[in-house]
Every structure is written in C-alpha cells, then in structure tokens.
Scaffold this active site. Structure first.
Site, short mmCIF file in Angstrom:
data_model
loop_
_atom_site.label_atom_id
_atom_site.label_comp_id
_atom_site.label_asym_id
_atom_site.label_seq_id
_atom_site.Cartn_x
_atom_site.Cartn_y
_atom_site.Cartn_z
CB SER A 101 -0.91 0.01 1.22
OG SER A 101 -1.98 -0.87 1.01
CE LYS A 104 -3.77 0.74 -0.92
NZ LYS A 104 -4.49 0.38 0.33
CE1 TYR A 226 -4.68 -3.47 -4.63
CE2 TYR A 226 -3.96 -1.17 -4.58
CZ TYR A 226 -4.30 -2.35 -3.92
OH TYR A 226 -4.25 -2.41 -2.54
CE1 TYR A 278 -3.55 0.88 5.65
CE2 TYR A 278 -5.06 2.07 4.23
CZ TYR A 278 -3.94 1.27 4.40
OH TYR A 278 -3.21 0.88 3.32
CB VAL A 296 0.09 -6.01 4.13
CG1 VAL A 296 -1.15 -5.44 4.77
CG2 VAL A 296 -0.06 -6.15 2.62
O1 DON Z 1 -4.61 -4.80 -1.61
C1 DON Z 1 -4.05 -5.33 -0.68
O2 DON Z 1 -4.65 -5.85 0.19
C2 DON Z 1 -2.56 -5.26 -0.63
N1 DON Z 1 -2.00 -5.27 -1.92
C3 DON Z 1 -2.10 -3.95 -0.01
C4 DON Z 1 -2.66 -3.75 1.33
C5 DON Z 1 -1.77 -2.99 2.27
O3 DON Z 1 -0.60 -2.87 2.09
C6 DON Z 1 -2.40 -2.40 3.46
N2 DON Z 1 -1.51 -1.66 4.23
N3 DON Z 1 -1.26 -1.62 5.37
#
Ligand code: DON
Length: 646
Positions: A101, A104, A226, A278, A296
């Site tokens: 993320s 983003k 994405y 978040y 993540v």
């Molecule tokens: O879309 C997802 O769930 C993962 N590619 C990215 C989520 C993520 O990194 C959330 N961050 N803390």
C-alpha cells in the site's frame, strides 16, 4: 486471513493494543567501545533504538496474500534520509520486500499528473474513512471511494493512470516509483501472481467501482495494475528515499531527478496525513505527527516535510495491518528527535542568516579616505539581508516588514539569495509588492546571487513595470555592496575623479616621505601601463615588485576550485599592491587584473633592497605606510567579521 476490526477478538488482540516503549533519550546512548565516540551520535542513537525495539516480538506477518506469509518476522531495518541526501541506516535495510500500500500515495501523484486534480477529485475523495484498508468505504449515492489510501480509492487511482496499453501503464507506474527510490525497481512476480489469484475482495471492490461508474470499463486492467504496483520490490533504504523525495518537494535528494510535480506534493502528503494509516490515522497524527503510509509487506514510510524521510521495515503487523516495530520506531523518533510536524522550526527567525549595513561591512573595493569617511557616515542607510532556506509568506514577512518599517532611514536594501533553496508564489508576490513600495518612496532593492531561472522565475511577471527601476540584480553580493556604495557616494555628491594621481607625491604610500626621497623614488621605479582586463600580476609568479597605483582600478582575484573567480579587493589610485615582494619574496598569492586603463609605478625588490643603504628614511617611510594600510585593512576585516557574526 482478512484483516479488519472484526478479527481483533478472534486473534486475541486487546482493543487498540498500545505499543509504547521507553526509548533511551538521544543523549543517553551508551558508548561500549571508545571508537563508538567518534561515530555519528545519530547513528549510535539509531543502533540503540534498533536494538531496543528488536525485542518487540508482537504482531504477525500478512498471510491473506499467501506469498507474503514467507516473510521473516524478525527482519528489521530503520533508515533516515535527509533532504540533502544524507542517509543513516541500521539493520536489515537492503532486504527486499514488496511495497504494497505504500505505492498508493505515489500512484495518486501519477494520476494527478496524468488527469489533473479536478478529474481525480471527481473519482476519489480525500476524507479519512476510519475503516480498515480493505473496507468497501464508498460515498453513499456516488460510490466514490472516500480516499485514495484505502484499497477502493487505490484501485480507482490505478484506473486513472495514463497509457495506451496495460504494459505502458505498468511501465509508467514502475518508473514513477523508481524515480522516488532513485534506482530502477523490479516486480516480485510471485507476489503479484499470489495476490492476483487471491484478490477476490479487491476484485469485488473493482466491480463495485465499475457499478458506480468510478471505473469506466472492465475493472480487470485497473486491478492488474494495482496488483502490479503493490508487487514492486523495494528495500528500507528505498523507503526512506521515497520519504525524503516527498520531503524535498518531489525531487530525489540523491539523484536530483524530479519524481512528481511540486504542485502535487502537498496533496499527496495531505492524504497520507489524514488517511495513510487508515483507522489508526488519528492516533498516528497524535503520537507521531508525520504524513505516513504503511504496507502489509512490513514497510512504513514517514515524511517530515522540508527535512527528512524515514523508512522502517519489519513484516510483523498489528491488527490494522501496520508494522508493529514500524509504528514504535516512528513514535520514538518523533518523540526523541522532536519531529512532530505541528512543531515546525520558527521559520522567520532562521530565514535571515545575517543582517548588517554598509556602515560595518563594505564591498571588496578599497576606497580613498574621503569616500571611507562618507560611507562610515551614511553606510547605515544600506541594509543587507543574507537570506536562507525556503522563502514563503511566513518566512519573508519579517524581512518585508523590517524594510517597510525602516522608512526614510533606509535608501537601499540588499537581499542575498545564495542560500535560498526555494521561493514560492506568495513570497515572490510579496517581494514584487515590496519593490513597488520602495519605488513609491524613492528607495531601491538589490537582489544578489539569484539563481536565475530557478528562483524568482515569476518575479518579472508579478512586478508592476513602473517599479522596475527600483530593483536591480547583481551576480555577486560583493558587487551588490559596491553598487550601493557607488549610489550612496553619488547621492552625497562624492564624485570620484577618473584623472588619477599627478605623481607619487600624492600617493598614500608616500605619505610623510620627503619630496627629495619621493623624487628619488620616481627615478628608481618603472612606469607601467596596462589595458583594461590585462593581467598585471599572476598567481604563482615570483613576487618581484611593489606597485604604486596612480591611475585606474585593479582587482585582486583568486580562481575558485569549482571554476570562476572570487574578488578579494579592488584598489583605486593612491593604493599599492604586491608589497609581499618587498617583505617575504616567494610567489604571488593571487592574480591582479586591470579593471580599466591602468597606470602604475613598479618598485622592484632589488631596487627596494638598495634603499636600506641609499635612502633608509625612504625605506622606513614606505614600510610604515604599508604597515598602516595593512592595519586599516585588518581593522576593517575585524569589524566586518564582528558584524557578520552579530
Ligand atoms: O490490496 C491489498 O490488500 C494489498 N495489496 C495492499 C494492502 C496494504 O498494504 C495495506 N496496508 N497496510
């Protein structure tokens, strides 16, 4: 395993687990071996912090993307990168992991560049959702994702990236993130495949967005992009450099390459501040106080605008999907180093690096006594402000106020820009308005060392043409001072005769010397003439004569290691140069160049030597006058240093 508030109980996490550590204060870092003492205190502090927080072993690696479950929860790296490109790193800082993320906000910048702010705002909001990153937080009625940091907003953002093909769009995204990191980055195809194969929730979000027309066509290409952007491989050092690039207005401090247009940096940092962490965003701003983004894959990037970027990597995540050690490190750094962005440095105090007047600091042009007296008397009417850092409303306001308030007491104000990094629009407009005020009051501004094309680019457009005569630009601060001196002398009707001296009798080095001795001197010196620009003395040549300047101006200059010349002084008729020839011999320490048509008399070291036998009083007279002018010079330099340090 899906993360989200409802999982908290199932995973046995206490509500909002407080992850605090009592970190050793910056100064109290223990020094085990003497060599440590010489190492950077910041580096030592980071090592201590890393060692201390390595003991934090709560949290679990992400498993909902199967490939991520292979991460080593013990891996831990911390990096700080400053906006001038310096990097402090401790721990596993070169271990690769996927950006997830953290991509983003960077891709949000790409969409802003490709589609413009308005189009992007139509599709994606900027409101914190207060929900987990994978919540389907869409605006009632419009279906617009609340912000670009949650997955829904990020997928909508990916759909806005320009490019004729998916490959082109993927290339655009990887290039953009690589520019932030300062090196070419690659994808982790295994993680990509793993997420694509299990990304059902994101796919559902994609179709919701399609349903609301936020994504105008089949969402699969946007989802693919994405998943690709989330699979870009980085390391902790890249993360800090990404942060430093945002802190540096979009320019990578190490490569100097621009990663995103400066006008979009504020928007990116705004959504990172309000939405980047978040449903932990409020707590984060309260406890850490820096725009940030977690992923993540175990990374957290934090940005202190204008100053530094922080990168932390530790794959063990808390119940919100934020790295446990990452949150602890950022909180400790913020508390221990005072990094909270609501605690900015007092800009106005530091913008004026030094302020002085022509009464104490002069140009390198050495002037005859009558001009020196006049400048001593009226020099305070010229104020010099050596500015530094970023000029914006809050930082330039104090300078403008002081010049305005000085009223009739100030004829000229010199603003030096050598150490100014950036001048924003409002500050440029204020300087243009200040020029108009000065024009109205018959006062004048001199801007020195302005990097044309970089600083004040829009100044001309902002300036009322009728005020144009009230400002001038000088490439060197020294030339700016000389320009003001000349204007001040003219203003007080001190016209300098260009005729020069009638002979050595009027020369300052012959002050107090008998006419007979001066006549003898005139018989033993060699008369020399030089065209404007001619080199009279060359650095490194044997020092073989003292020169009596009787007509024209000469400048003593040295060549700078990085090219160009620095003027050490400019001499006018009645002054001498090359005296070291008589005293120390050796070689010339600087060049002397004719600034105009020059006439001077050279007394060779040999001829001078003979004076001891033939005309000892003449020799003493000359030496005394050389000593006197040397004293005047050091007295002037001492008062200037005092003024500059003032
Ligand atoms: O879309 C997802 O769930 C993962 N590619 C990215 C989520 C993520 O990194 C959330 N961050 N803390």
């Amino acid at each position: 395993m899906q993360y989200g508030t409802e999982m908290r109980a199932e995973l046995g996490f206490p509500a909002c687990a407080e992850v605090r550590t009592n970190v050793a204060c910056f100064g109290a870092v223990t020094i085990n071996n003497p060599n440590d003492a010489t190492r950077s205190p910041i580096r030592r502090y980071l090592e201590e912090l890393h060692a201390r927080l390595s003991k934090l072993d709560t949290g679990r690696v992400a498993t909902y993307i199967p490939e991520l479950a292979r991460a080593n929860p013990a891996a831990f790296g911390v990096v700080i990168a400053t906006v001038d490109g310096h990097v402090y790193e401790v721990g596993a800082t070169r271990q690769q992991f996927t950006i997830q993320s953290i991509s983003k906000p960077l891709i949000y910048g790409v969409a802003l560049e490709d589609r413009g702010g308005e189009r992007v705002r139509q599709a994606i909001g900027v409101e914190p959702s207060g929900d987990a990153f994978n919540s389907i937080s869409l605006e009632p009625g419009t279906g617009r994702p609340l912000n670009p940091m949650i997955n829904a907003g990020a997928i909508a953002t990916s759909s806005l990236v320009a490019g004729a093909t998916t490959e082109a769009r993927i290339g655009r995204v990887v290039d953009a993130v690589s520019a932030y990191a300062g090196r070419p980055l690659e994808l982790d195809e295994a993680v990509f495949e793993s997420e694509r194969a299990t990304g059902h929730r994101n796919r559902a979000i994609g179709h919701m967005l399609r349903n609301y027309g936020i994504v105008s066509e089949d969402p699969e290409p946007a989802l693919e992009l994405y998943f690709k952007q989330c699979s870009i491989l980085i390391d902790c050092r890249d993360l800090a450099m990404i942060g430093a690039t945002l802190a540096n207005g979009g320019v990578n401090p190490a490569t100097g390459a621009r990663a995103v247009r400066s006008e979009f940096v504020d928007q990116i940092l705004s959504v990172m501040t309000t939405c980047g962490m978040y449903d932990f965003a409020g707590e984060w701003v309260y406890r850490v106080g820096m725009p940030a983004k977690s992923g993540v894959g175990g990374g957290i990037v934090a940005v202190l605008p204008g100053q530094l970027g922080i990168g932390v990597f530790s794959p063990a995540l808390d119940e919100r999907g934020n790295s446990v050690r990452g949150v602890a490190v950022c909180e400790a750094l913020s508390n221990d180093l005072g990094l909270h962005f609501l605690h900015p440095p007092r800009p106005s105090v530091s913008t004026v690096r030094s302020r002085y007047t022509l009464a104490t600091v002069r140009s390198k042009r050495r002037r005859p006594a009558n001009e020196v007296r006049l400048l001593d008397e009226h020099g305070a009417r010229v104020a010099i402000y050596e500015l530094q850092g970023d000029l914006r409303f809050t930082t330039v306001e104090r300078v403008v106020r002081e010049i305005i308030d000085s009223g009739a007491a100030l004829d000229f104000a010199v603003l030096d820009f050598k150490r100014v990094a950036h001048v924003d629009g409002p500050a440029t407009r204020m300087l243009a308005a200040l020029t108009q005020c000065c024009a109205a009051e018959g006062r004048h501004l001199v801007f020195t060392r302005v990097r044309r094309g970089d600083l004040l680019a829009s100044f001309g457009a902002e300036l009322d043409p009728r005020a144009a005569d009230a400002v001038s630009f000088q490439p060197q601060l020294d030339l700016g001072l000389e320009w003001c001196e000349r204007r001040l002398l003219e203003r007080y009707a001190m016209r300098r005769s260009e005729a020069g001296l009638g002979g050595l009798l009027e020369h300052r080095l012959c002050a107090g010397v008998s006419p007979a001795d001066v006549a003898h001197l005139e018989r033993i010196v060699e008369r020399r003439e030089f065209e404007p620009g001619a080199l009279i003395v060359h650095r490194g040549d044997p020092a073989d004569a003292l020169y009596f300047l009787v007509k024209g101006d000469v400048s003593v200059v040295v060549e700078l290691p990085k090219g160009g010349y620095k003027r050490l002084s400019t001499l006018t008729p009645g002054m001498g140069f090359g005296e070291s020839a008589l005293i120390a011999g050796g070689v010339r320490s600087a060049d002397v160049r004719a600034d105009s048509a020059v006439e001077c008399y050279a007394l060779t070291a040999t001829a001078f030597g003979k004076l001891e036998r033939d005309r000892p009083r003449l020799m003493i007279g000359l030496l005394m006058n050389l000593l006197r002018s040397g004293n005047e010079m050091s007295a002037r330099l001492t008062s200037e240093v005092a003024a500059l340090e003032g």
